[in-house]
Design an enzyme around this catalytic site. Sequence first.
Site, mmCIF file in Angstrom:
data_model
loop_
_atom_site.group_PDB
_atom_site.id
_atom_site.type_symbol
_atom_site.label_atom_id
_atom_site.label_comp_id
_atom_site.label_asym_id
_atom_site.label_seq_id
_atom_site.Cartn_x
_atom_site.Cartn_y
_atom_site.Cartn_z
ATOM 1 N N ASN A 8 0.876 -1.174 0.000
ATOM 2 C CA ASN A 8 0.000 0.000 0.000
ATOM 3 C C ASN A 8 0.917 1.228 0.000
ATOM 4 O O ASN A 8 1.459 1.606 1.039
ATOM 5 C CB ASN A 8 -0.888 -0.030 1.242
ATOM 6 C CG ASN A 8 -1.879 1.122 1.267
ATOM 7 O OD1 ASN A 8 -1.871 1.980 0.375
ATOM 8 N ND2 ASN A 8 -2.720 1.152 2.274
ATOM 9 N N ARG A 114 -2.273 -2.113 -3.713
ATOM 10 C CA ARG A 114 -3.558 -1.462 -3.498
ATOM 11 C C ARG A 114 -3.589 -0.217 -4.377
ATOM 12 O O ARG A 114 -2.670 0.605 -4.328
ATOM 13 C CB ARG A 114 -3.691 -1.070 -2.041
ATOM 14 C CG ARG A 114 -4.948 -0.287 -1.801
ATOM 15 C CD ARG A 114 -4.935 0.390 -0.464
ATOM 16 N NE ARG A 114 -6.190 1.110 -0.301
ATOM 17 C CZ ARG A 114 -6.316 2.196 0.430
ATOM 18 N NH1 ARG A 114 -5.271 2.712 1.050
ATOM 19 N NH2 ARG A 114 -7.471 2.799 0.549
ATOM 20 N N HIS A 203 -12.976 1.156 -0.029
ATOM 21 C CA HIS A 203 -12.808 0.066 0.946
ATOM 22 C C HIS A 203 -13.284 -1.270 0.373
ATOM 23 O O HIS A 203 -13.635 -2.191 1.123
ATOM 24 C CB HIS A 203 -13.623 0.314 2.238
ATOM 25 C CG HIS A 203 -13.137 1.449 3.073
ATOM 26 N ND1 HIS A 203 -13.993 2.230 3.824
ATOM 27 C CD2 HIS A 203 -11.901 1.933 3.309
ATOM 28 C CE1 HIS A 203 -13.304 3.147 4.476
ATOM 29 N NE2 HIS A 203 -12.031 3.006 4.176
ATOM 30 N N ALA A 234 -10.864 5.033 10.708
ATOM 31 C CA ALA A 234 -10.738 6.481 10.555
ATOM 32 C C ALA A 234 -11.556 6.909 9.335
ATOM 33 O O ALA A 234 -12.278 7.899 9.349
ATOM 34 C CB ALA A 234 -9.286 6.861 10.403
ATOM 35 N N GLY A 235 -11.447 6.126 8.280
ATOM 36 C CA GLY A 235 -12.383 6.236 7.148
ATOM 37 C C GLY A 235 -13.470 5.214 7.416
ATOM 38 O O GLY A 235 -13.176 4.137 7.925
ATOM 39 N N ARG A 264 -13.641 13.319 8.120
ATOM 40 C CA ARG A 264 -14.462 13.640 6.940
ATOM 41 C C ARG A 264 -15.912 13.842 7.358
ATOM 42 O O ARG A 264 -16.405 13.167 8.255
ATOM 43 C CB ARG A 264 -14.412 12.507 5.909
ATOM 44 C CG ARG A 264 -13.069 12.307 5.281
ATOM 45 C CD ARG A 264 -13.183 11.323 4.109
ATOM 46 N NE ARG A 264 -11.878 10.880 3.675
ATOM 47 C CZ ARG A 264 -11.468 9.612 3.714
ATOM 48 N NH1 ARG A 264 -12.276 8.655 4.140
ATOM 49 N NH2 ARG A 264 -10.267 9.303 3.313
ATOM 50 N N MET A 307 -11.780 7.987 18.143
ATOM 51 C CA MET A 307 -12.947 7.565 18.917
ATOM 52 C C MET A 307 -12.592 7.242 20.368
ATOM 53 O O MET A 307 -13.380 7.483 21.280
ATOM 54 C CB MET A 307 -13.583 6.358 18.213
ATOM 55 C CG MET A 307 -14.837 5.854 18.836
ATOM 56 S SD MET A 307 -16.120 7.134 18.936
ATOM 57 C CE MET A 307 -16.940 6.938 17.365
ATOM 58 N N ARG A 308 -11.400 6.703 20.595
ATOM 59 C CA ARG A 308 -10.996 6.357 21.971
ATOM 60 C C ARG A 308 -10.993 7.585 22.870
ATOM 61 O O ARG A 308 -11.478 7.551 23.993
ATOM 62 C CB ARG A 308 -9.604 5.717 21.981
ATOM 63 C CG ARG A 308 -9.608 4.299 21.491
ATOM 64 C CD ARG A 308 -8.215 3.831 21.206
ATOM 65 N NE ARG A 308 -7.680 4.492 20.008
ATOM 66 C CZ ARG A 308 -6.670 4.046 19.290
ATOM 67 N NH1 ARG A 308 -6.050 2.960 19.651
ATOM 68 N NH2 ARG A 308 -6.270 4.671 18.206
ATOM 69 N N GLU A 356 -13.874 -3.160 14.999
ATOM 70 C CA GLU A 356 -13.253 -4.338 15.617
ATOM 71 C C GLU A 356 -12.987 -4.152 17.106
ATOM 72 O O GLU A 356 -13.024 -5.100 17.874
ATOM 73 C CB GLU A 356 -11.898 -4.639 14.938
ATOM 74 C CG GLU A 356 -12.042 -5.148 13.521
ATOM 75 C CD GLU A 356 -10.717 -5.160 12.760
ATOM 76 O OE1 GLU A 356 -9.650 -5.277 13.397
ATOM 77 O OE2 GLU A 356 -10.762 -5.038 11.526
ATOM 78 N N GLU A 406 -7.115 -6.815 4.344
ATOM 79 C CA GLU A 406 -6.985 -6.425 2.939
ATOM 80 C C GLU A 406 -5.722 -7.022 2.313
ATOM 81 O O GLU A 406 -5.718 -7.374 1.137
ATOM 82 C CB GLU A 406 -6.976 -4.898 2.831
ATOM 83 C CG GLU A 406 -8.355 -4.317 3.117
ATOM 84 C CD GLU A 406 -8.340 -2.877 3.597
ATOM 85 O OE1 GLU A 406 -8.736 -2.014 2.815
ATOM 86 O OE2 GLU A 406 -7.939 -2.624 4.750
#
Length: 418
Positions: A8, A114, A203, A234-235, A264, A307-308, A356, A406
């Site tokens: 990637n 990718r 994705h 994050a996305g 975003r 988020m944490r 997850e 992925e």
Amino acid sequence: MAKTMAVNAGSSSLKFQLLEMPQEQVIAQGVIERIGMNDAIVTIKYNAKSGIVSELEQGDDKEHTSLSKNGSELKYENVLPIGDHEQAINYMLQKLTDLNIISEFKEITGVGHRVVAGGEWFNHSVVVTDSVLEKIDRLADYAPLHNPANAMGIRAFQRLLPNALSVAVFDTSFHQTMPKSNYLYPLPYQYYTRYGARKYGAHGTSHRYVSLRASELLGKPLASLKLITLHLGAGASITAVQNGKSLDTSMGFSPLAGVAMATRTGDVDPSLVYYIQERENLSNEEMLNILNKKSGLLGVSTISSDMRDLLEVEETNDHAKLAIDIFINRIVKYVGQYVAEMNGVDALVFTAGIGENSAPIRQRIIDKLSYFGVKLDPVANNKRGDEIEISTKDSNVKALLIPTNEELMIARDVEELK
Ligand code: AMP
């Protein structure tokens, strides 16, 4: 033995995973960051069994090189000047050899890359030819930050590993099965024919992987399943997967559309964008930067895109709570839409960083979806582990937690095209 590398490549970084195929065994993984700088960082993690430890004493530059051990995992790290991607890859391949992870470059017989935008040209992964590379270059219009970097990675690997099969795996190709009624915006039709103005999604490799695993876990063929896959990192994007095919997805012409994300916006009324732009006297670029990098969880919470951090302070911080509520609300609305579009759903699949790892977010989403018969098993939801069914045994609709992979999907595509 034949090894495959999943790559990637970003504009200043390159992530890789080296796998033994077809055994699907990860031998090493790592990242090169700050390419183009004097203090680029190379990190390689590998299993003690696949490499050697003696390098620990022989570091080429003691000051910046380190090797550490965590259980059976070894980590090599070095800070050094790296001018470009080719130099970065050359260094990484050399290190893999020094660390005895590979014995020679040509052991790597396939490299899967990718690629973010595949437009309408690519509905599956392909062997990279000159014409494929030229198309990837031309598709930079759709992903100006990503496709040029992806193409740069492909070219550099082709020069350094001329005998390895080079394969492009597109983020968008899984979504090429969407019907026109789902991918077309109700804009004047000529913009579609002239510029390819439509929904492409993203994705795709992740949604494809977790759908496949869901069908294996549920013991039912993909062709018989209605799934909603929630890639919440994050996305973030949500996909309706019917009969193993993407029927609809929340990201749009670009990854900016859909649910609210770390930075975003997700969907906004376009007229509001112009309204703000005019009043704040912002250029197009500045406005796009705000929508992509300063909005979402970060924009609403005003404190963090992670988020944490927000979960930690939400009880005392109204902005953090509001950001989380908006995040959940958007997801619930998309899931509702997709249940309607598919006229039902067999399972919800949670994946990526938030999907997850965050039991409270999964719980809050599922609690709002009980109307169509999904029931959370709170004990299973709070377990740490790999792949888990987090719905109760009597739940009409299953909920699954499936870590995305992925890299494995990319390596499998390389194998298939060999
Ligand atoms: P990804 O883009 O898939 O790597 O996901 C990264 C995001 O996952 C981070 O920005 C965090 O917001 C989120 N994340 C990771 N671990 C947790 C956790 N334990 N609880 C909540 N969010 C998490």
